[in-house]
Scaffold this active site. Sequence first.
Site, short mmCIF file in Angstrom:
data_model
loop_
_atom_site.label_atom_id
_atom_site.label_comp_id
_atom_site.label_asym_id
_atom_site.label_seq_id
_atom_site.Cartn_x
_atom_site.Cartn_y
_atom_site.Cartn_z
N LYS A 54 0.60 -1.37 -0.18
CA LYS A 54 -0.24 0.46 0.08
C LYS A 54 1.14 1.79 0.62
O LYS A 54 1.96 1.51 0.58
CB LYS A 54 -0.99 0.17 1.38
CG LYS A 54 -1.84 1.08 1.36
CD LYS A 54 -2.91 0.05 0.24
CE LYS A 54 -4.51 0.38 0.67
NZ LYS A 54 -5.24 -0.46 -0.46
N1 GLU Z 1 -7.39 0.04 -3.27
C1 GLU Z 1 -8.15 -1.09 -3.35
C2 GLU Z 1 -8.00 -2.31 -2.51
O1 GLU Z 1 -7.94 -1.62 -1.89
C3 GLU Z 1 -7.55 -2.05 -4.91
C4 GLU Z 1 -6.25 -2.27 -4.65
C5 GLU Z 1 -5.79 -2.94 -6.09
O2 GLU Z 1 -6.14 -3.23 -7.40
O3 GLU Z 1 -4.27 -3.79 -6.32
O4 GLU Z 1 -8.14 -3.46 -2.38
#
Ligand code: GLU
Length: 417
Positions: A107
């Site tokens: 993240k």
């Molecule tokens: N931000 C989204 C999540 O928390 C998608 C993450 C992604 O597609 O890599 O699942």
Amino acid sequence: MKATINSSWQTALIQLDTVSKMMMLPDDIHQMLRNFDRILTVSLPVRMDDGFMRVFNGFRVQHNASRGPYKGGVRYHPELTLDDLMALAMEMTWKCSLAGVPFGGAKGGIICNPKTFSKDELERLTRRYTYAIMPIIGVEKDIPAPDVNTNEQIMAWMMDTYSINNGYCTPGIVTGKPLNIGGSLGRTDATGLGITFTIANAVKNTKMNLKGLKVAIQGYGNVGSAVGKFLSEMGCKIIAVSSSKGGVYNPKGLRHDILIKHYKENGSFEHFPHGESITNASLFELPCDVLVPAAMGNQITKENADKIKAKMIVEGANGPTTIEADHILTKRKIPVVPDILANAGGVIVSYFEWVQDVQCYFWCEHEVNTKLKDILDRTYREVYTLAQEKKSNMRAAAMNIAVKRVADAIQVRGLYP
Ligand code: GLU
């Protein structure tokens, strides 16, 4: 009285520790999973429109890549902390593992309030951030995606900055891009559609019926509004919605198209003519069948968990329920479909987008959505069956499956050197 656990990171660790104990995970693997592969902190000097320079702080947190390249969103938020990102990165490891997509967890984010920026400022900040994290991202290394306050335009700038520096067009570096530069059909609505599929699965195991199902949704952004749209199409009744500025309630049901129009025109649900004004907090206390928290983390707490009247909670946001609230809800026998299952649609279609990018071969929307449904139906069945077997709640069952797959990958790969 026990101290409140108000850190997302503490919550993530307690969830891991609890499930590790339950499944008798070897201590060395448990220790590996409690730690991070890499945390990068970057400083981002940006020229603002007024000519002055401001320095922002950004991060990319990589939790574990035993099952594949790191994957996870990028969020822009004024109250963002490294602690949040650590919890969210770890959660991505479990989410990808549970869905069976071959990625690890990461993240990233920037501490900033993007709502106060011009488009040019946002672009300069995004490009500088991409450049700063370039050494650790890559199509087969770490693939960012949208998250809170980031969108497909931001992904396009990230893709462009990476491509220019890389020397050639590299669409697979991010997912959630616009369609015309390698995005996937169905990606924008994927998280919301996935939550809808999961609600349909969860309802099958109860006496409730999708027709007329009363749903309250906290947060009507990209995720919440897609849930509202799809559930309305399936005959459910959206009885309440809210944004950070408050919400609206009508026990007879609210129309999605009118809600969206009002929100777009006014930036809030204030003065919405077809329902009663409510606060974000009171939305949780409304009598309904399904409550979907689809805003920020730590919204369902020990202060409000006792007041919830929903028959079921389906977590649209990441980490919306604190540990204490989880205990209260388990005691009250209110089932909670956990985030790593309910909102996995986003990263599942991100995986499809990445596969399409690396193959340079694109699918129709029907194919994307059918494959998404298959994965979510199967995952729901696995989690539900294990929860029944172990007489545990769905979060523990989901974590059990997810952590076991990562632990197995670590074990079979062995330790280097
Ligand atoms: N931000 C989204 C999540 O928390 C998608 C993450 C992604 O597609 O890599 O699942």
